[in-house]
Structure formats: C-alpha cells, structure tokens
Design a protein around this motif. Sequence first.
Motif: not given
Length: 386
Positions: A203-204, A244-246, A248, A250, A252-253, A256
């Motif tokens: 998530t990050s 920070n994925l939250e 975005s 998206r 999954n990472m 992104l």
Amino acid sequence: MTLKSVPQIKPQLTPAGHFFAALVLTLTLLLGSISVAQATSRVKDIAEFEGIRDNILVGYGLVVGLNGTGDSLSNSPFTEQSLESMLERLGVNTSGETLKTKNTAAVIVTSTLPPFQRQGTKIDIVVSSLGDATDLTGGTLVVTPLLAADGEVYAVAQGTLTVAGYTAGGAAASVTNGVPTTARIVGGAIVERELGYDLASLTSLRISLRNPDITTSRRIAQAVNKYIGKDIAEPTDPSTVVLNLEGSNRENMVELLADIEQLMVDPDQIARVIIDEQSGIIVIGSEVKVDTVAIAQGNLTVRITETPQVSQPAPFSDTGQTVVVPRTDVQVSDDSDKKLAILNKGVRLQDLVDGLNALGIGPRDMISILQAIKAAGALQAEIELM
C-alpha cells in the motif's frame, strides 16, 4: 431571385495585431522548448523502486576435465581437500591415498540474481580460478550451490565452461590472449529459491534516487502528484520519495509504478568537478561557473643532451691517440608564446574549456589550474578528487 456569392472577408491585422500574433507565437515556442528541455529523463532512469533490486550470489566449486592445466595439489591444499570430499560423497574412498591429478581446479562461482526471478529459471554465472591453474578451457563445473548474503542457497550451478582467452607457447616464448583462468556459463545456474517480496500487495512504497538531490526528489513528487491528480507522493529526504497507494485509483502497486516510471523529470545536479590525478581525467559538470579571473600558465624547461663522439688518428699513424670528445646541446624553453587569458564572470563549461585550451594546456596542468581557481574563490563548484 438571383443568388450572388458572398465574397470571403479576410481579417486584416494592424501593426499592433501583427506584433501580438508574433508575441503569442514566440511565447508558444518558448514554453514548448522549456517543457521539452525540462522533460529530460524518465523516472525509471534516475531512480529505483523499493524491492526491485538484484541480489549477489557466490559459491565455491570444482572444475574437472582440464588438460593438465589445473591446480597443483601440492600448492593448492584446498583443491585436494575439496576433491577428496566430493569423491567421498560419490562413494569413492581416497583416505590415505596421495592424489596427483592436474585436471582439477578450485574455482569461485559468482552470479547476480535478478529481481522476482522464479524458481526453475536459469541465470548466467562467472567462474574464476582460485588456485594456480593456468587454463580453464575444456573444463566442466560440477554441482555448486550459490549462496546469498543471508547464507541461504538460491541457485545451483553446473555446466561446461566457455573461455574467451587462451594461452599458447613453447620453450622460448608464449602468447596469452585475454584471461584463460576466467570463464562464463550462459544459463549455467538454476534458481532453486525465490525472494519473498509481494510487490502487488503493498500500500506504500519508496522511490530511491540513484543520485540523491533535494530538488530532484521534489520534482519527482510534483510530477507524480500532477499525473495522478492527488498528493500521493511526498519527498522525505534527498534520496527518497514515498508513494501512498491509497487515493490513487489504482488496484495494486504494480499498475501505479508502471505509470510513474514513464514520467519525465528534469534531474538537478550539484556544480561539481571530478579529478582523477593518477590518470589525468577531468570531468566538469554543466552547472560549473567561474567568476572573473585571469589565467597564465608557463614553465621553464631546460633540456641538456649529451652526444659524445670518438676522435682518433688516421690509420697507420704513429702520432696521436684516440679520445672521447664531449658534445653538449642545451635548449631552454620558457613558454614565451603562452599568453594571459581572462575568463569573465559567470562563464560556463564551454567558456572555461575554450579558455584553457587556448593556452595550450594539457590535462595535468589543467588540474592544477582548476585547483588554483578554486583556492582563489573564483570557481563556483565542488572539486572532488578520485
């Protein structure tokens, strides 16, 4: 009713209108050139993502099948011990026996495990002689475990060596091309263990700059936030940008990062001059500037050459004797043709190089001049000695 064609009316621009149109065109081209100049590098070319990295593997093994060019067991006791241990594992008892083979060599096997390499895939390896073997041509590497820094076995190597160098010669002369004691095996190791790193579930994530710089890390964060439309990237130090994925949008990472690594960023750099005094190499950064300074360079060189000659009497002469007559040639060079050069304030790399080259200065003297300019406070850059 007759329809007449209506003539097209072309707008007439006044001189002020022409000036305004030219101004708009100039600003458009200027802004376009600035945006192109700033977008010089992709993020993937100037930074690395956390977890996406290589791992170094190393192992110790034996190469067999050499044509008398292996280790001398009397000079390489570790080769003899390894050979005995291998034979015992294969059911051959050699206790109390004296081994005299020269067809075996102890080697160090190195390799690089790429990120996310799956079990069963093959990687290349490099084999290097450890003892006094003279040539690895024709040898075969037997099963060799490859370990990482944590002491775990991640791959197993085996195969026929490919040697690029060779040695040939006789009793009076020999020829060596390349390094015959180092070899490669393409796909010579099979991955047996995977690295446990689930990138898609993160998530990050942190982005690490290859050349740490505060301005560059800030520009990367700004480029990411502008592309995503939200503030998901934050520079925490000169070498790190945290994602920070939250928020975005998206899933999954991986998705992104696939978008972020293609973003274009203009990396900044410190004004720096790199000097290697041993080889005379000088690398000057594009941001290096020099204040107004005058430079003169000249050396006093005295060359004295002795060419003695022999003076002897005529043949069958009863008088005279043979003597050595000295002949001395003295040359003095004070570099009077060199002139004083002035570099104006704010000159950049090209001006600095042109000015020094105009004096006929070589790399060695240029190193001393750059250090003298720095000592005078006129060089606005950092000098780093290698």
